[in-house]
Design a protein around this motif. Structure first.
Motif, PDB file in Angstrom:
ATOM      1  N   ILE A 616       0.844  -1.196   0.000  1.00 14.97           N
ATOM      2  CA  ILE A 616       0.000   0.000   0.000  1.00 14.97           C
ATOM      3  C   ILE A 616       0.878   1.245   0.000  1.00 14.97           C
ATOM      4  N   ASP A 617       1.963   1.199   0.810  1.00 15.20           N
ATOM      5  CA  ASP A 617       2.882   2.343   0.855  1.00 15.20           C
ATOM      6  C   ASP A 617       3.515   2.583  -0.508  1.00 15.20           C
ATOM      7  N   GLU A 618       3.806   1.506  -1.222  1.00 13.97           N
ATOM      8  CA  GLU A 618       4.395   1.662  -2.552  1.00 13.97           C
ATOM      9  C   GLU A 618       3.424   2.392  -3.485  1.00 13.97           C
ATOM     10  N   PHE A 619       2.155   2.050  -3.436  1.00 13.43           N
ATOM     11  CA  PHE A 619       1.154   2.735  -4.270  1.00 13.43           C
ATOM     12  C   PHE A 619       0.992   4.187  -3.832  1.00 13.43           C
ATOM     13  N   ILE A 620       0.986   4.406  -2.521  1.00 13.64           N
ATOM     14  CA  ILE A 620       0.821   5.767  -2.009  1.00 13.64           C
ATOM     15  C   ILE A 620       1.980   6.643  -2.470  1.00 13.64           C
ATOM     16  N   GLN A 621       3.181   6.037  -2.511  1.00 16.15           N
ATOM     17  CA  GLN A 621       4.350   6.824  -2.902  1.00 16.15           C
ATOM     18  C   GLN A 621       4.281   7.323  -4.349  1.00 16.15           C
ATOM     19  N   ALA A 623       1.547   8.303  -5.725  1.00 15.00           N
ATOM     20  CA  ALA A 623       0.426   9.253  -5.872  1.00 15.00           C
ATOM     21  C   ALA A 623       0.975  10.632  -6.244  1.00 15.00           C
ATOM     22  N   ASP A 624       0.287  11.261  -7.181  1.00 15.41           N
ATOM     23  CA  ASP A 624       0.764  12.572  -7.677  1.00 15.41           C
ATOM     24  C   ASP A 624      -0.427  13.537  -7.721  1.00 15.41           C
ATOM     25  N   TYR A 625      -0.770  14.094  -6.575  1.00 12.73           N
ATOM     26  CA  TYR A 625      -1.907  15.025  -6.492  1.00 12.73           C
ATOM     27  C   TYR A 625      -1.449  16.443  -6.871  1.00 12.73           C
ATOM     28  N   TYR A 639      -3.635   5.831  -9.404  1.00 19.62           N
ATOM     29  CA  TYR A 639      -2.851   4.984  -8.481  1.00 19.62           C
ATOM     30  C   TYR A 639      -3.772   4.276  -7.491  1.00 19.62           C
ATOM     31  N   LEU A 640      -4.860   4.986  -7.084  1.00 15.53           N
ATOM     32  CA  LEU A 640      -5.769   4.414  -6.101  1.00 15.53           C
ATOM     33  C   LEU A 640      -6.569   3.267  -6.720  1.00 15.53           C
ATOM     34  N   MET A 641      -6.977   3.426  -7.972  1.00 18.59           N
ATOM     35  CA  MET A 641      -7.708   2.345  -8.634  1.00 18.59           C
ATOM     36  C   MET A 641      -6.808   1.110  -8.787  1.00 18.59           C
ATOM     37  N   ASP A 642      -5.538   1.352  -9.117  1.00 17.90           N
ATOM     38  CA  ASP A 642      -4.603   0.212  -9.203  1.00 17.90           C
ATOM     39  C   ASP A 642      -4.441  -0.457  -7.838  1.00 17.90           C
ATOM     40  N   LEU A 643      -4.374   0.349  -6.803  1.00 14.29           N
ATOM     41  CA  LEU A 643      -4.231  -0.216  -5.456  1.00 14.29           C
ATOM     42  C   LEU A 643      -5.451  -1.044  -5.084  1.00 14.29           C
ATOM     43  N   ILE A 644      -6.629  -0.541  -5.401  1.00 11.48           N
ATOM     44  CA  ILE A 644      -7.843  -1.290  -5.064  1.00 11.48           C
ATOM     45  C   ILE A 644      -7.913  -2.587  -5.861  1.00 11.48           C
ATOM     46  N   ASN A 645      -7.543  -2.545  -7.129  1.00 13.03           N
ATOM     47  CA  ASN A 645      -7.529  -3.772  -7.929  1.00 13.03           C
ATOM     48  C   ASN A 645      -6.546  -4.796  -7.350  1.00 13.03           C
ATOM     49  N   PHE A 646      -5.393  -4.284  -6.892  1.00  9.93           N
ATOM     50  CA  PHE A 646      -4.406  -5.176  -6.274  1.00  9.93           C
ATOM     51  C   PHE A 646      -4.985  -5.823  -5.011  1.00  9.93           C
TER      52      PHE A 646
END
Length: 815
Positions: A616-621, A623-625, A639-646
């Protein structure tokens, strides 16, 4: 006148006294009775004229004696003349008589010459006869001496030294005293001590040769004795098996004497002629010629030096014992080194035991016990040191077998060996350590080779092969048709088989330790517990911590440990079957595999939670808001959609896990995601946030809530999983609705709409939004400060900020 006459009278009286004194002195001189010196001294001690007067008296005395002699001669002169006349008349007759006597003597001498010659011859013959008789008598006395001395020399030449000493004793006490006056006897007497010393030196030399020979051949004697002990033990074991003695009593094999009889001894010298393939049962006396010891002992005893010999023998044997007990530095490298060491020690004490039983006093039981205790302490120290170098369990097992044979052999000769069996328990612990190290490597290899996927079975034969190695039962799986998959991976049956192999290996060491079946069962269970709780547990823990082990592998590890935990009861049955000890016995220990596998499973579960959070931390890192965006994109971030799919795909793998594990993992992941998003908003490096960014962030949180409501893992009740995002949801709602009046009014009440929003959190985010609004207004319109709505909103924000700060300060003061 009267006075004058009285003086004259005195003078006359003195004169008369002097004359009388001289007369007495002359009488004493004539008598020769007193020493003249005294008499003469008395004369000369008087008046100075005394000497002359005494001489006058002496001359007068001489003249008187001369007149008396003359008168005597005149009186006898006529008789003398008559005698001479008669003698002259007899002279002629004497001459005639002399002639006759001379003639008669001549005739007598002539007649006696022959008689004298014959007499002298007779005398000479009688002297010779007497001498011959004396010589014969003396020779009769000397011949036994000479014969005995000759016998002594012969005995010395053929090395019959004990008989030679007896002969010397007879010579000294019986024969030589009879003829001690002869010189050759004296020479013999002088030689006898030298011969005794020579015998002592020769016998001592033979003893030294014997000691050197016995030192060289001790390993051969010991090897033979140990071989016989092992044969005896094998025979006893086979006999008990024929009598249907159970396994437990096999651990109490009788400790019988190894040799059938030690009194029926035939001493033979067989070192050089020994046939290594001879099947005849040999003993120490068959392998060694002990005659030098007996001979030397008898010789020194006869000579009165038995104590000296005993002290020398014991001293030399002590030195040899120290040499025998000194191991080679490389002894621990091969079993042959240990075998040679034990054989030498056994050979040494077998010889001492033989000497103890066949001699009187040379070796005592006290001496052998003392020597054995000294040797036993040294042996234990040596074995304790060298066995610690052994890292091969097979070598340690062979060492144990050698120690058992070594102990049984010496026990057969009456030596106490309890300390050796106590040492075996120490070595057993070391053996278990080497086994644990070996099995640690085996477990690591099994884990490295495992593919961490269910075992596929294509047909019944493959299925039976698997269940023959591992006790697996699943009625539901049995109903399925082939091909099918077993839930555990390939490492499970391999681990189970290796644990059984470990039990067999541990059992091999426990055999022949003269322990009951209960004790052996306890030892097996303790060693198996060590394998499970320390070795296997450590391997599992290390495996779980390895970086290349992913979530899929961790899930399979949890499944594997579950099946291994269920198989522990079969391991207990396995141990009970080979020891014949029921598990219902009070003192029977239990296997601790349950806790081991539970700990491993908990560690794997914790690692799953950790790895999920890391992912999860890897996906959060990534993130580009755009925190300054004016409006949201209208869809959630990529990035969040990829994290949820994972997360969806991952939780699908968790279907084989116990329900609580999957639920905990899912809840932990959602909570970590919510916390990470919250930290992203509150990051101190993020100085300002626009309302557009808040809207975009809200869309992402909505997707998280949708994911939580979709029940990715079954078993959650209601909106339990959605509560993981409740803090974010209330915070975002507060900013999206801009409902500060409600928040401030209801703060601290249990029914508050924004109960989970912390004032400090709201203050931090509000300040960032405030800065964002200020920056946005400056960019859009330089006259924005003159717009009444913006001024009112900023005043409202300032008011809310003050109130929030007062709340935060109040909370800190209260705390």
């Amino acid at each position: 006148m009267a006075r004058k006459s009285k003086s004259n009278l005195s003078e006359l009286y003195l004169e008369e006294n002097k004359d009388q004194k001289y007369e007495n002195a002359l009488a004493e001189i004539q008598s020769f009775e007193l020493p003249l010196g005294t008499t003469l001294r008395s004369v000369y001690d008087d008046q100075p004229n005394a000497h002359q007067k005494f001489m006058e008296k002496l001359d007068a005395c001489i003249r008187n004696h001369d007149r008396e002699i003359e008168k005597m001669c005149n009186f006898h002169h006529q008789g003398f003349v008559d005698a001479i006349t008669e003698l002259l008349k007899v002279r002629a007759d004497a001459e005639k008589l002399k002639v006759q006597v001379t003639d008669t003597n001549r005739r007598l001498q002539d007649a006696g010459k022959e008689v004298i010659a014959q007499t002298e011859e007779i005398i000479r013959c009688r002297v010779q006869q007497r001498n011959i008789t004396t010589v014969v008598e003396k020779l009769q006395l000397c011949l036994p001496v000479l014969e005995m001395y000759s016998k002594l020399k012969e005995q010395m030449s053929v090395k019959r030294y004990y008989s030679a000493l007896k002969t010397m004793e007879q010579l000294e006490n019986l024969y030589l005293p009879r003829v001690s006056q002869y010189r050759f006897c004296q020479i013999m007497m002088e030689n006898l001590p030298k011969l005794r010393e020579e015998i002592k030196e020769i016998s001592m030399s033979d003893l030294k040769d014997f000691l050197e020979s016995i030192r060289k051949h001790s390993d051969r004697i010991g090897e033979t004795a140990m071989k016989q002990a092992q044969q005896q033990k094998t025979f006893s074991t086979a006999l008990q098996k024929q009598n249907n003695v159970n396994y437990g009593r096999n651990m109490h094999l009788g400790r019988n004497r190894i040799l059938e009889s030690k009194n029926e001894i035939t001493l033979k010298r067989t070192f050089e002629d020994e046939d290594e393939h001879d099947e005849e049962v040999l003993t120490a006396q068959d392998l060694v010629d002990f005659s030098p010891v007996y001979r030397c002992l008898h010789i020194y005893s006869v000579l009165g030096d038995g104590e000296i010999f005993e002290n020398y023998y014991r001293k030399q044997r002590r030195k040899q014992a120290r040499l025998v007990l000194q191991p080679q530095s490389s002894m621990h490298e091969t079993v042959e080194g240990y075998r040679r060491y034990f054989s030498q020690i056994v050979g040494f004490f077998v010889v001492e035991d033989h000497i103890l039983h066949v001699t009187q006093g040379l070796v005592t039981r006290t001496y052998t016990d003392e020597l054995w205790n000294m040797a036993l302490s040294k042996i234990i120290a040596v074995l304790r040191t060298h066995s610690s170098y052994c890292s091969d369990p097979d070598l340690v097992l062979e060492l144990k077998n050698l120690i058992v044979v070594f102990a049984d052999t010496l026990q057969g000769y009456g030596f106490p060996v309890n300390r050796l069996f106590d040492l075996l328990f120490e070595i057993r612990d070391q053996y278990n350590e080497t086994l644990l190290k070996k099995w640690s490597g085996l477990f690591r290899d099994i884990f490295e080779a495992d593919n961490y996927s269910p075992i596929p079975v294509a047909n019944e034969e493959e299925y039976r092969i698997v269940i023959s190695k591992f006790p697996f039962q699943d009625p539901e799986l049995d109903k399925q048709s082939f091909p099918k998959k077993l839930p555990m991976s390939q490492s499970v049956p391999q681990i189970y088989m290796q644990v059984k192999e470990f039990i067999y290996a541990s059992l091999k060491f426990s055999e022949s330790l003269h322990r009951s079946s209960t004790e052996i069962d306890d030892m097996l269970r303790k060693s198996t517990n060590l394998l499970l709780t320390r070795t296997l547990s450590s391997c599992l823990q290390n495996l779980i911590k390895k970086p290349h082990i992913g979530l899929t592998e961790l899930v399979q590890i949890i499944i594997n440990t579950t099946h291994l935990e269920q198989a522990c009861k079969y391991l207990e049955d396995f141990i009970s079957n080979i020891t014949n000890i029921s598990q219902l016995t009070v003192h029977t220990a239990r296997l601790y595999g349950l806790s081991t596998f539970k700990d491993a499973r908990h560690a794997a579960e914790g690692e799953i939670y950790t790895k999920l959070n890391q992912k999860i931390d890897e996906f959060i890192q990534i993130a580009d808001y755009d925190w300054t965006m004016s409006e949201s994109d209208g869809r959630a971030s990529g990035y969040l959609m990829d994290l949820i799919n994972f997360l969806r795909s991952t939780f699908q793998v968790f279907t084989h896990l116990p329900g609580k594990v999957a639920q905990t993992a899912c809840m932990s992941a959602c909570q970590h995601l919510s916390m990470s998003l919250m930290q992203m908003l509150l990051d101190s490096e993020l100085k300002q946030i626009s309302m557009g960014a808040i809207q975009q962030f809200n869309l992402d949180v909505i997707q998280c809530e949708l994911f939580a409501s979709s029940e990715p893992v079954p078993g959650f009740q209601g909106d339990t999983l959605q509560l993981a995002f409740i803090d974010l949801r209330q915070l975002l709602d507060l900013f999206m609705v801009w409902d500060w009046s409600t928040y401030l009014a209801d703060y601290g009440q249990a029914t508050s709409k924004y109960l989970r929003v912390n004032p400090s959190t709201a203050l931090t985010l509000l300040e960032k939004v405030h800065r964002g609004m200020k920056d946005s207004s400056k960019k859009n319109n330089i006259f924005a400060q003159f717009r009444k709505n913006d001024r009112d909103k900023q005043k409202l924000i300032e008011t809310v900020v003050k109130q929030l700060r007062s709340l935060v300060n109040g909370m800190s003061q209260h705390t």
